[in-house]
Design a protein around this motif. Structure first.
Motif, PDB file in Angstrom:
ATOM      1  N   UNK A 166       0.835  -1.201   0.000  1.00  0.00           N
ATOM      2  CA  UNK A 166       0.000   0.000   0.000  1.00  0.00           C
ATOM      3  C   UNK A 166       0.871   1.252   0.000  1.00  0.00           C
ATOM      4  N   UNK A 167       1.936   1.223   0.788  1.00  0.00           N
ATOM      5  CA  UNK A 167       2.883   2.332   0.851  1.00  0.00           C
ATOM      6  C   UNK A 167       3.483   2.615  -0.529  1.00  0.00           C
ATOM      7  N   UNK A 168       3.905   1.554  -1.232  1.00  0.00           N
ATOM      8  CA  UNK A 168       4.501   1.703  -2.561  1.00  0.00           C
ATOM      9  C   UNK A 168       3.510   2.283  -3.563  1.00  0.00           C
ATOM     10  N   UNK A 169       2.243   1.864  -3.449  1.00  0.00           N
ATOM     11  CA  UNK A 169       1.232   2.281  -4.410  1.00  0.00           C
ATOM     12  C   UNK A 169       0.764   3.720  -4.213  1.00  0.00           C
ATOM     13  N   UNK A 170       0.973   4.288  -3.016  1.00  0.00           N
ATOM     14  CA  UNK A 170       0.389   5.598  -2.712  1.00  0.00           C
ATOM     15  C   UNK A 170       1.417   6.709  -2.507  1.00  0.00           C
ATOM     16  N   UNK A 171       2.658   6.376  -2.194  1.00  0.00           N
ATOM     17  CA  UNK A 171       3.660   7.415  -1.971  1.00  0.00           C
ATOM     18  C   UNK A 171       4.311   7.840  -3.287  1.00  0.00           C
ATOM     19  N   UNK A 172       4.732   9.094  -3.361  1.00  0.00           N
ATOM     20  CA  UNK A 172       5.363   9.607  -4.573  1.00  0.00           C
ATOM     21  C   UNK A 172       6.673   8.879  -4.874  1.00  0.00           C
ATOM     22  N   UNK A 173       7.054   8.917  -6.140  1.00  0.00           N
ATOM     23  CA  UNK A 173       8.194   8.149  -6.631  1.00  0.00           C
ATOM     24  C   UNK A 173       9.278   9.093  -7.143  1.00  0.00           C
ATOM     25  N   UNK A 174      10.516   8.820  -6.741  1.00  0.00           N
ATOM     26  CA  UNK A 174      11.637   9.628  -7.201  1.00  0.00           C
ATOM     27  C   UNK A 174      12.192   9.056  -8.501  1.00  0.00           C
ATOM     28  N   UNK A 175      12.505   9.943  -9.450  1.00  0.00           N
ATOM     29  CA  UNK A 175      13.093   9.534 -10.724  1.00  0.00           C
ATOM     30  C   UNK A 175      14.120  10.586 -11.154  1.00  0.00           C
ATOM     31  N   UNK A 176      14.942  10.224 -12.122  1.00  0.00           N
ATOM     32  CA  UNK A 176      15.702  11.215 -12.889  1.00  0.00           C
ATOM     33  C   UNK A 176      15.141  11.181 -14.303  1.00  0.00           C
ATOM     34  N   UNK A 177      14.666  12.327 -14.783  1.00  0.00           N
ATOM     35  CA  UNK A 177      14.110  12.425 -16.132  1.00  0.00           C
ATOM     36  C   UNK A 177      14.800  13.564 -16.862  1.00  0.00           C
ATOM     37  N   UNK A 178      15.444  13.225 -17.972  1.00  0.00           N
ATOM     38  CA  UNK A 178      16.171  14.219 -18.766  1.00  0.00           C
ATOM     39  C   UNK A 178      17.141  15.022 -17.906  1.00  0.00           C
ATOM     40  N   UNK A 179      17.834  14.309 -17.019  1.00  0.00           N
ATOM     41  CA  UNK A 179      18.862  14.934 -16.194  1.00  0.00           C
ATOM     42  C   UNK A 179      18.357  15.673 -14.974  1.00  0.00           C
ATOM     43  N   UNK A 180      17.043  15.665 -14.757  1.00  0.00           N
ATOM     44  CA  UNK A 180      16.459  16.394 -13.630  1.00  0.00           C
ATOM     45  C   UNK A 180      15.874  15.410 -12.614  1.00  0.00           C
TER      46      UNK A 180
END
Length: 352
Positions: A166-180
């Motif tokens: 449930x935690x994985x499905x609802x918390x925001x996700x960190x990514x790197x997109x186009x260097x940001x």
């Protein structure tokens, strides 16, 4: 490091403790309600919420592995810090990891959260691929623990902690997109992939990257982590959590889902890591694609999610004991050598 306490003797904790014992550690099992089955090491009952009591227990060992729900891990890590011992866990929770990073600045031992499958093993694989390129433009990591023989529209079984899912499905996700470096919503960026000829889907979930975005910002243009499921799963979960507003009742949501889709012994863990970049001026792609199924370990059948999670953390503990990893501070999973991990007694299971 010889003596290690293992907290929480459920399926994963009990197996990790058994594997640590088989790897030559002196294991001390601790659980509020110890299991009835015989194990080749002492087990005691303890209240994990008793900070002073936990510090006293930890002063008798060299390290602790927490296989408890993520909500308890900050307190356990704090007690391990006070006792001056090594700390390991399996958490995917970002605030928990951030709190442990703060503790690591003054730790006498090694503080190593996120040592399971994802975060953990998948990040070690991803780091190996990134290092193979002269310059890496993308690293895409996908992991899923699924029933081998799915039924119903959801195509799922809760072999992992419902609170964690449930935690994985609802918390925001960190990514790197186009260097940001960015934070994006969970259960989005839906894609289709195939493993062993089986059609699957993958979508963003929280925590699977561990500290990789911080480590590779400015070095890799695109990094993201997604959870693998059978097709149609994400649509149903978005309906459940958002249209029915179960995101506001997380505990109830977990109980409903486990009641509807209880664990199965016949599971499969899919790992799909693909990276792209330049080698000697040529654009290349590297892939690590595996499907792991249950194994018999120590005379008992173990689910795929149990042994892959246990093998990852036990292999890291072996590497710390044997001097291949630092003995103090904070351990990032991307600092672990994949080849070294596969060379341990526990890690060798990934190549079996």
């Amino acid at each position: 490091m010889k003596k290690i306490a293992v907290l929480g003797l459920g399926k994963i904790g009990a197996l990790a403790a058994q594997m640590l014992h088989d790897a030559g550690f002196e294991v001390h099992g601790i659980d509020l309600h110890p299991p009835r089955e015989d194990m080749p090491f002492p087990i005691q009952s303890a209240d994990m919420g008793d900070a002073e009591g936990m510090v006293a227990i930890f002063r008798q060992v060299d390290a602790v592995l927490s296989c408890l729900p993520y909500q308890l891990n900050v307190a356990i890590a704090t007690s391990a810090h006070a006792a001056g011992i090594h700390y390991f866990d399996l958490t995917e929770d970002v605030p928990t990891t951030n709190a442990i990073i703060e503790l690591s600045a003054t730790a006498k031992g090694l503080m190593a959260p996120q040592c399971g499958l994802a975060p953990g093993f998948v990040g070690i694989v991803g780091a190996k691929q990134i290092a193979d390129f002269d310059s890496c433009r993308s690293c895409k990591m996908r992991v899923g623990a699924l029933p081998q023989n799915p039924t119903g529209l959801m195509g799922y079984a809760f072999n992992w902690s419902s609170d964690g899912v449930v935690n994985e499905y609802l918390n925001d996700c960190e990514v790197i997109e186009d260097g940001e470096r960015k934070w994006i919503s969970p259960m989005e960026w839906l894609e289709t992939l195939y493993i062993d000829g089986i059609k699957l889907e993958a979508f963003t979930t929280s925590g699977g990257l561990g500290t990789m975005c911080e480590t590779y910002l400015g070095k890799v243009g695109n990094i993201d982590y997604k959870t693998i499921r059978y097709p149609g799963h994400s649509e149903l979960m978005n309906f459940f959590f958002h249209e029915l507003l179960m995101r506001e009742r997380r505990k109830d949501a977990g109980e409903i889902l486990v009641y509807a889709k209880p664990p199965t012994h016949l599971d499969v863990v899919y790992v799909h890591v693909a990276s792209e970049g330049l080698i000697d001026g040529q654009l290349r792609r590297e892939e690590f694609v595996q499907s792991y199924k249950p194994l018999k370990i120590a005379g008992k059948d173990r689910t795929a999610i149990a042994w892959t999670t246990s093998a990852s953390v036990v292999a890291i503990i072996e590497l710390v004991r044997d001097g291949f990893l630092p003995g103090q501070g904070f351990l990032r999973q991307e600092e672990v050598s994949l080849n070294a991990l596969l060379g341990t007694k526990a890690g060798a299971l990934f190549g079996a």
